[in-house]
Design an enzyme around this catalytic site. Structure first.
Site, PDB file in Angstrom:
ATOM      1  N   HIS A 102       0.892  -1.165   0.000  1.00  0.00           N
ATOM      2  CA  HIS A 102       0.000   0.000   0.000  1.00  0.00           C
ATOM      3  C   HIS A 102       0.933   1.218   0.000  1.00  0.00           C
ATOM      4  O   HIS A 102       2.012   1.186   0.599  1.00  0.00           O
ATOM      5  CB  HIS A 102      -0.815   0.130   1.294  1.00  0.00           C
ATOM      6  CG  HIS A 102      -1.762  -0.987   1.583  1.00  0.00           C
ATOM      7  ND1 HIS A 102      -1.378  -2.131   2.224  1.00  0.00           N
ATOM      8  CD2 HIS A 102      -3.095  -1.094   1.379  1.00  0.00           C
ATOM      9  CE1 HIS A 102      -2.430  -2.909   2.384  1.00  0.00           C
ATOM     10  NE2 HIS A 102      -3.494  -2.310   1.891  1.00  0.00           N
ATOM     11  N   ASP A 105       2.404   1.941   3.338  1.00  0.00           N
ATOM     12  CA  ASP A 105       3.336   0.948   3.915  1.00  0.00           C
ATOM     13  C   ASP A 105       4.774   1.343   3.630  1.00  0.00           C
ATOM     14  O   ASP A 105       5.670   1.057   4.416  1.00  0.00           O
ATOM     15  CB  ASP A 105       3.186  -0.442   3.265  1.00  0.00           C
ATOM     16  CG  ASP A 105       1.818  -1.047   3.419  1.00  0.00           C
ATOM     17  OD1 ASP A 105       1.142  -0.740   4.406  1.00  0.00           O
ATOM     18  OD2 ASP A 105       1.439  -1.841   2.531  1.00  0.00           O
ATOM     19  N   HIS A 273     -10.972 -14.005   3.606  1.00  0.00           N
ATOM     20  CA  HIS A 273     -12.182 -13.216   3.314  1.00  0.00           C
ATOM     21  C   HIS A 273     -13.302 -14.134   2.838  1.00  0.00           C
ATOM     22  O   HIS A 273     -14.473 -13.904   3.149  1.00  0.00           O
ATOM     23  CB  HIS A 273     -11.897 -12.166   2.239  1.00  0.00           C
ATOM     24  CG  HIS A 273     -10.909 -11.115   2.652  1.00  0.00           C
ATOM     25  ND1 HIS A 273     -10.536 -10.083   1.819  1.00  0.00           N
ATOM     26  CD2 HIS A 273     -10.223 -10.927   3.803  1.00  0.00           C
ATOM     27  CE1 HIS A 273      -9.657  -9.307   2.445  1.00  0.00           C
ATOM     28  NE2 HIS A 273      -9.447  -9.814   3.645  1.00  0.00           N
ATOM     29  N   ASP A 298      -4.957 -13.547  -2.663  1.00  0.00           N
ATOM     30  CA  ASP A 298      -4.303 -13.201  -1.405  1.00  0.00           C
ATOM     31  C   ASP A 298      -4.329 -14.460  -0.566  1.00  0.00           C
ATOM     32  O   ASP A 298      -5.386 -14.921  -0.114  1.00  0.00           O
ATOM     33  CB  ASP A 298      -5.023 -12.041  -0.705  1.00  0.00           C
ATOM     34  CG  ASP A 298      -4.392 -10.697  -1.059  1.00  0.00           C
ATOM     35  OD1 ASP A 298      -3.543 -10.671  -1.974  1.00  0.00           O
ATOM     36  OD2 ASP A 298      -4.734  -9.693  -0.421  1.00  0.00           O
ATOM     37  N   ASP A 309     -10.483 -11.950  10.783  1.00  0.00           N
ATOM     38  CA  ASP A 309      -9.501 -12.140   9.724  1.00  0.00           C
ATOM     39  C   ASP A 309      -8.125 -12.366  10.373  1.00  0.00           C
ATOM     40  O   ASP A 309      -7.385 -11.406  10.579  1.00  0.00           O
ATOM     41  CB  ASP A 309      -9.525 -10.838   8.900  1.00  0.00           C
ATOM     42  CG  ASP A 309      -8.888 -10.968   7.533  1.00  0.00           C
ATOM     43  OD1 ASP A 309      -8.606 -12.099   7.122  1.00  0.00           O
ATOM     44  OD2 ASP A 309      -8.695  -9.925   6.888  1.00  0.00           O
TER      45      ASP A 309
HETATM   46  C1  XUL Z   1      -7.434  -6.591   4.429  1.00  0.00           C
HETATM   47  C2  XUL Z   1      -6.701  -6.966   3.216  1.00  0.00           C
HETATM   48  C3  XUL Z   1      -5.883  -5.892   2.595  1.00  0.00           C
HETATM   49  C4  XUL Z   1      -5.873  -5.920   1.103  1.00  0.00           C
HETATM   50  C5  XUL Z   1      -5.143  -4.760   0.470  1.00  0.00           C
HETATM   51  O1  XUL Z   1      -8.178  -7.606   4.986  1.00  0.00           O
HETATM   52  O2  XUL Z   1      -6.735  -8.089   2.791  1.00  0.00           O
HETATM   53  O3  XUL Z   1      -4.605  -5.994   3.111  1.00  0.00           O
HETATM   54  O4  XUL Z   1      -5.293  -7.082   0.632  1.00  0.00           O
HETATM   55  O5  XUL Z   1      -5.642  -3.536   0.861  1.00  0.00           O
HETATM   56 CO    CO Z   2      -5.857  -8.995   1.144  1.00  0.00          CO
END
Ligand code: XUL
Ligand code: CO
Length: 439
Positions: A102, A105, A273, A298, A309
Site C-alpha cells: 500500500h 506501507d 475473506h 491473497d 480475519d
Molecule cells: C485486508 C486486506 C488488505 C488488502 C489490500 O483484509 O486483505 O490488506 O489485501 O488492501
Molecule cells: Co488482502
C-alpha cells in the site's frame, strides 16, 4: 543495520523432501518444470509489505511486540528507507519473485496530500533501485484508504464528497507509482466501503458513489496506459459491519450494474475473506473463474474458532491441491499470483519467524502444485465431473442451452416422449477417497 537484521539467516535453498534444515525448501524448486512451466512462473509468489514490515504486532488487546529497528521513533522518511532496504534483503534471502504494497506501507503520511505524494515519489525511486538490484518484481500496488481517521466513514462511499476527492487523488498517485514500478496489477480493497449502521446510511447513494469511483479509476488507467487489470478484493466485513464488496458474486453484480463489466476489472480473492463470507476459499475462486473475473489470490487462512480475519500462513495441503488443480485447469495465472497476505503471530517476533512463515507457505503451495499436476495427469476427477454432465451433449440439452426451445416446447417434449429421468448417485464419498489417494 540493514546488513545485521537478517544476517543470521542464510539464503533459503531447495534441499529436497529430506532436507535437514528447518529453513530449506523441501518442495519449492523454482526451476523445476511442471506441466511445461517453471514452478516460479506458475506460482508467482509475493511477500506483502504491510503484515511483514509495517505491522508492529499490535492487536486490539495489546501493543506492538516486534520492535523492529525501522519502527523506532525518528525521521519518518529515513525509517521508510531502512524498512525498504531490510524488506528487499528479506525478499532476496527468501528467493521470492514479487512483493506488494500500500502507498502508506512504504512511505509516510505527510501533513498534506502534496507532501505525502512527494515522499511517495521519492520512495518509489528507492524501491525502483532495490528492484533493479535484486530482480524482485511488483505483483501489485494499492492505496490505503482505511487507516487515516479521514476515512472512518469510508473513502468513495463517504457522506462527504471532499473525502471522496481525497481518496481519488490518493488512488491516482498510487496507480501511477504502481505503473512506474512495472506493477502487474492494481488492487482496490474497500476497507471501509460499507456501513456501521443503516440508521445513518443512504445505501443507494453510497453504491452510486462507489460505482462512480471505480469508473474514474478505470478511465485513468486507460489515460495513463496502465496495462494491468484493476483487481477488486471482496471482503464481507471487518472493519465495517457490512462491506459492499461482500464476495465474488456481489462484486460481479456491482460491476454489471455500474457498466464496469468490460474487462478492466477482475478479482483478487483472499482465502480468509472467503471464509468470513461463509464460503470456502475454493468456492470464491470457482466463482471468479466461472464469471471470467479471476485475477489474483491473497493467500492466507483463518482459524476455525476465531471469527475474524486472522491472516495466518496457509498450511492446508488438501485444500490447496484442489484449488491449484482448478486454477491450472483454467489455464493458471496471467497477471496474478499468490500474495501472502499473511502475518506471523504476535509471539513470533524473531527475525527468523518471518522466514519460517514464508518458507512454509511457499513449500505448501509448491507441494500442492505437484499434487495438482498428479490430479490432472491422472484425469479421473475431471473425467467424473464431465461424465456427470454428459447428458447436456445430447440434442435435448443442446437445444435448451442454445435457446431453441421455449418453456412450452420443453413441456411438450416431456409429455410426448414420456421423459422419465432416473436419479443417479453423486458419488461424493468415492470422490473424497479418490482425492485422498493423491495427497
Ligand atoms: C485486508 C486486506 C488488505 C488488502 C489490500 O483484509 O486483505 O490488506 O489485501 O488492501
Ligand atoms: Co488482502
Amino acid at each position: 543495520m540493514v546488513d545485521s537484521f537478517f544476517s543470521a539467516i542464510e539464503p533459503i535453498r531447495y534441499g529436497g523432501p529430506d532436507a535437514e534444515s528447518a529453513l530449506a525448501f523441501r518442495f519449492y524448486d523454482k526451476d523445476r518444470v511442471v506441466r511445461g512451466k517453471r514452478m516460479e512462473d506458475h506460482l508467482r509468489m509475493a511477500v506483502c509489505f504491510w503484515h511483514t514490515f509495517a505491522w508492529d504486532g499490535t492487536d486490539m488487546f495489546g501493543s506492538g511486540t516486534f520492535q523492529r529497528p525501522w519502527q523506532a521513533a525518528g525521521d519518518a522518511l529515513a525509517r521508510a528507507k531502512l524498512k525498504a532496504a531490510v524488506a528487499f534483503d528479506f525478499f532476496s534471502r527468501l528467493g521470492v519473485s514479487f512483493f506488494c504494497f500500500h502507498d502508506r506501507d512504504v512511505s509516510p503520511e505527510g501533513h498534506t496530500l502534496a507532501e505525502s505524494n512527494k515522499m511517495l515519489d521519492a520512495m518509489a525511486d528507492v524501491l525502483a533501485e532495490h528492484m533493479q538490484r535484486t530482480g524482485v518484481k511488483l505483483l501489485w500496488g494499492t492505496a490505503n484508504l482505511f487507516s487515516h481517521p479521514r476515512y472512518m466513514a469510508g473513502a468513495a462511499t463517504n457522506p462527504d464528497p471532499e473525502v471522496f476527492a481525497y481518496a481519488a487523488a490518493q488512488v491516482k498517485q498510487a496507480l501511477e507509482v504502481t505503473q512506474r514500478l512495472g506493477g502487474a496489477n492494481y488492487v482496490l480493497w474497500g476497507g471501509r466501503e460499507g456501513y456501521e449502521t443503516l440508521l445513518n446510511t443512504d445505501m443507494k447513494r453510497e453504491l452510486d458513489q462507489l460505482g462512480r469511483f471505480m469508473n474514474l479509476v478505470a478511465e485513468h488507467k486507460h489515460k495513463i496506459g496502465f496495462s494491468g487489470p484493476l483487481l477488486i478484493e471482496p471482503k464481507p466485513r471487518e472493519p465495517t459491519k457490512h462491506q459492499y464488496d461482500y464476495d465474488a458474486a456481489a462484486v460481479d453484480a456491482f460491476l454489471q450494474h455500474y457498466g464496469l463489466a468490460n474487462g478492466d476489472f477482475r478479482l483478487n480473492i483472499e482465502a480468509n475473506h472467503a471464509t468470513l463470507a461463509g464460503h470456502t476459499f475454493e468456492h470464491e475462486v470457482a466463482y471468479a473463474l466461472a464469471a471470467g473475473l479471476f485475477g489474483s489470490i491473497d493467500m492466507n487462512r483463518g482459524d476455525t474458532l476465531l471469527g475474524w480475519d486472522t491472516d495466518q500462513f496457509p498450511n492446508d495441503l488438501g485444500e490447496l491441491s484442489l484449488l491449484l488443480a482448478r486454477v491450472l485447469q483454467a489455464g493458471g495465472f496471467s497477471t496474478g499470483g499468490f500474495n501472502f497476505d499473511a502475518k506471523v503471530r504476535r509471539q513470533s517476533f524473531d527475525a527468523e519467524d518471518l522466514f519460517h512463515a514464508h518458507v512454509g507457505g511457499m513449500d505448501t503451495l509448491a507441494r500442492a502444485l505437484l499434487i495438482a499436476d498428479r490430479i490432472l495427469a491422472d484425469g479421473k476427477l475431471p473425467a467424473l465431473v464431465d461424465a456427470r454432465y454428459a447428458g447436456w451433449k445430447n440434442p435435448l440439452g443442446q437445444e435448451i442451452i442454445a435457446h431453441r426451445l421455449s418453456l412450452a416446447q420443453i413441456a411438450d417434449q416431456v409429455i410426448s416422449r414420456n421423459i422419465d429421468p432416473k436419479p443417479r448417485s453423486g458419488r461424493q464419498e468415492m470422490l473424497e477417497n479418490l482425492v485422498s489417494r493423491y495427497l
